[in-house]
Design a protein around this motif. Structure first.
Motif, PDB file in Angstrom:
ATOM      1  N   ARG A  63     -18.237 -13.935 -19.405  1.00  0.00           N
ATOM      2  CA  ARG A  63     -17.476 -14.999 -20.227  1.00  0.00           C
ATOM      3  C   ARG A  63     -16.652 -14.091 -21.421  1.00  0.00           C
ATOM      4  N   SER A  64     -17.329 -13.206 -22.140  1.00  0.00           N
ATOM      5  CA  SER A  64     -16.634 -12.297 -22.820  1.00  0.00           C
ATOM      6  C   SER A  64     -17.448 -11.356 -22.954  1.00  0.00           C
ATOM      7  N   GLY A  65     -17.049  -9.774 -23.158  1.00  0.00           N
ATOM      8  CA  GLY A  65     -17.474  -8.558 -23.259  1.00  0.00           C
ATOM      9  C   GLY A  65     -18.293  -8.241 -21.909  1.00  0.00           C
ATOM     10  N   LEU A  66     -19.093  -7.278 -21.994  1.00  0.00           N
ATOM     11  CA  LEU A  66     -19.784  -6.852 -20.713  1.00  0.00           C
ATOM     12  C   LEU A  66     -21.085  -7.727 -20.555  1.00  0.00           C
ATOM     13  N   ASN A  67     -21.257  -7.983 -19.073  1.00  0.00           N
ATOM     14  CA  ASN A  67     -22.444  -8.532 -18.774  1.00  0.00           C
ATOM     15  C   ASN A  67     -23.521  -7.549 -18.564  1.00  0.00           C
ATOM     16  N   SER A  68     -24.968  -8.001 -18.469  1.00  0.00           N
ATOM     17  CA  SER A  68     -25.955  -6.895 -18.215  1.00  0.00           C
ATOM     18  C   SER A  68     -25.905  -6.012 -17.165  1.00  0.00           C
ATOM     19  N   LEU A 123     -32.569   1.240 -18.765  1.00  0.00           N
ATOM     20  CA  LEU A 123     -33.360   0.244 -19.603  1.00  0.00           C
ATOM     21  C   LEU A 123     -33.275  -0.090 -20.844  1.00  0.00           C
ATOM     22  N   VAL A 124     -32.280   0.547 -21.532  1.00  0.00           N
ATOM     23  CA  VAL A 124     -31.917   0.194 -22.915  1.00  0.00           C
ATOM     24  C   VAL A 124     -31.124  -1.165 -22.779  1.00  0.00           C
ATOM     25  N   VAL A 125     -30.789  -1.538 -21.577  1.00  0.00           N
ATOM     26  CA  VAL A 125     -30.308  -2.969 -21.516  1.00  0.00           C
ATOM     27  C   VAL A 125     -31.500  -3.925 -21.880  1.00  0.00           C
ATOM     28  N   LEU A 126     -32.796  -3.412 -21.564  1.00  0.00           N
ATOM     29  CA  LEU A 126     -33.549  -4.693 -21.863  1.00  0.00           C
ATOM     30  C   LEU A 126     -33.717  -5.074 -23.439  1.00  0.00           C
ATOM     31  N   PRO A 127     -33.674  -4.255 -24.486  1.00  0.00           N
ATOM     32  CA  PRO A 127     -33.781  -4.727 -25.785  1.00  0.00           C
ATOM     33  C   PRO A 127     -32.438  -5.032 -26.290  1.00  0.00           C
ATOM     34  N   LEU A 128     -31.272  -4.610 -25.534  1.00  0.00           N
ATOM     35  CA  LEU A 128     -29.988  -4.699 -25.952  1.00  0.00           C
ATOM     36  C   LEU A 128     -29.436  -6.209 -25.758  1.00  0.00           C
ATOM     37  N   MET A 129     -29.574  -6.519 -24.437  1.00  0.00           N
ATOM     38  CA  MET A 129     -28.841  -7.898 -23.987  1.00  0.00           C
ATOM     39  C   MET A 129     -29.481  -8.998 -24.927  1.00  0.00           C
ATOM     40  N   PRO A 130     -30.921  -9.188 -25.127  1.00  0.00           N
ATOM     41  CA  PRO A 130     -31.214 -10.311 -26.102  1.00  0.00           C
ATOM     42  C   PRO A 130     -30.296 -10.339 -27.511  1.00  0.00           C
ATOM     43  N   ARG A 142     -32.864 -13.981 -23.058  1.00  0.00           N
ATOM     44  CA  ARG A 142     -34.425 -13.610 -22.950  1.00  0.00           C
ATOM     45  C   ARG A 142     -35.002 -14.282 -21.839  1.00  0.00           C
ATOM     46  N   ARG A 143     -34.506 -15.267 -21.267  1.00  0.00           N
ATOM     47  CA  ARG A 143     -35.565 -15.863 -20.190  1.00  0.00           C
ATOM     48  C   ARG A 143     -34.772 -15.596 -18.811  1.00  0.00           C
ATOM     49  N   GLN A 144     -33.400 -14.929 -18.808  1.00  0.00           N
ATOM     50  CA  GLN A 144     -32.902 -14.536 -17.560  1.00  0.00           C
ATOM     51  C   GLN A 144     -33.194 -13.271 -17.110  1.00  0.00           C
ATOM     52  N   LEU A 145     -32.821 -12.985 -15.998  1.00  0.00           N
ATOM     53  CA  LEU A 145     -33.016 -11.623 -15.120  1.00  0.00           C
ATOM     54  C   LEU A 145     -32.618 -10.290 -16.011  1.00  0.00           C
ATOM     55  N   CYS A 146     -31.812 -10.477 -16.973  1.00  0.00           N
ATOM     56  CA  CYS A 146     -31.159  -9.359 -17.698  1.00  0.00           C
ATOM     57  C   CYS A 146     -32.225  -8.895 -18.310  1.00  0.00           C
ATOM     58  N   ALA A 147     -33.363  -9.643 -18.957  1.00  0.00           N
ATOM     59  CA  ALA A 147     -34.248  -9.342 -19.987  1.00  0.00           C
ATOM     60  C   ALA A 147     -35.495  -8.993 -19.254  1.00  0.00           C
ATOM     61  N   GLN A 148     -35.511  -8.667 -17.699  1.00  0.00           N
ATOM     62  CA  GLN A 148     -36.839  -8.468 -17.186  1.00  0.00           C
ATOM     63  C   GLN A 148     -36.996  -6.968 -16.576  1.00  0.00           C
TER      64      GLN A 148
END
Length: 189
Positions: A28-33, A94-101, A108-114
């Motif tokens: 939608r905007s910016g980079l996705n996970s 793995l930095v994506v895990l704390p970054l994406m939320p 938080r509940r999507q696959l990008c945070a798992q």
């Protein structure tokens, strides 16, 4: 083919892979996970590879040039010859895990945070790196070109992107399977 030609071929394959990834997961905007994971994984891989190369120089990549011709053995050679490059790629991802939320509230509940999804994707990227190297080395042999480190690097980077594409494709297929058949809009079957 020389190093510049391998780099150009690798860049072209990376660009096509990034376009495929953008089609699979439009942002939608910016980079996705997946894009963040790929970017941070590539940075981690480069940092680890710099340390690996410092300890073994071009001999490390040259070992991959004369490496095995099957995928399983090539993955093993990659992981043993360039361990910090692969650890750096996984750590960067793995930095994506704390970054994406923080970047996306609904993450938080999507696959990008798992963690599990992230590790599976990292595994696909490792396999992609080995497969890309193997494919480029086979191409070099077919074209009767020198099997050189530039071909291995081009294959590694392109393979990492295509490993991400494979992972995202499989996750989306599994999500569609888990949702079951949906009714078509308009009431038809």
């Amino acid at each position: 083919m020389n190093g510049t030609a391998w780099a150009a071929l690798g860049a072209g394959l990376i660009l096509i892979g990034l376009l495929a990834l953008a089609k699979l997961r439009p942002s939608r905007s910016g980079l996705n996970s997946p894009q963040w994971m790929l970017l941070l994984g590539a940075v981690g891989m480069l940092a680890g590879m710099a340390i690996d190369a410092h300890s073994g120089g071009l001999e490390t990549l040259s070992a991959l040039c004369t490496g095995p011709a099957d995928l399983g053995a090539m993955v093993l050679v990659h992981v043993t010859q360039l361990p910090l490059a692969h650890i750096g790629m996984v750590a960067g991802g793995l930095v994506v895990l704390p970054l994406m939320p923080r970047l996306r509230r609904g993450c938080r509940r999507q696959l990008c945070a798992q963690l599990g999804q992230n590790l599976v994707c990292s595994a696909w990227m490792v396999v992609g790196m080995a497969a890309g190297s193997l494919a480029m080395l086979e191409l070099a042999g077919w074209a009767q070109a020198v099997r050189e480190p530039a071909a291995v690097l081009a294959g590694m980077f392109a393979g990492m992107v295509w490993g991400m594409v494979a992972s995202v494709t499989l996750v989306q297929a599994l999500v569609r399977l888990s949702l079951g058949p949906r009714a078509h809009p308009g009431g038809g079957p």
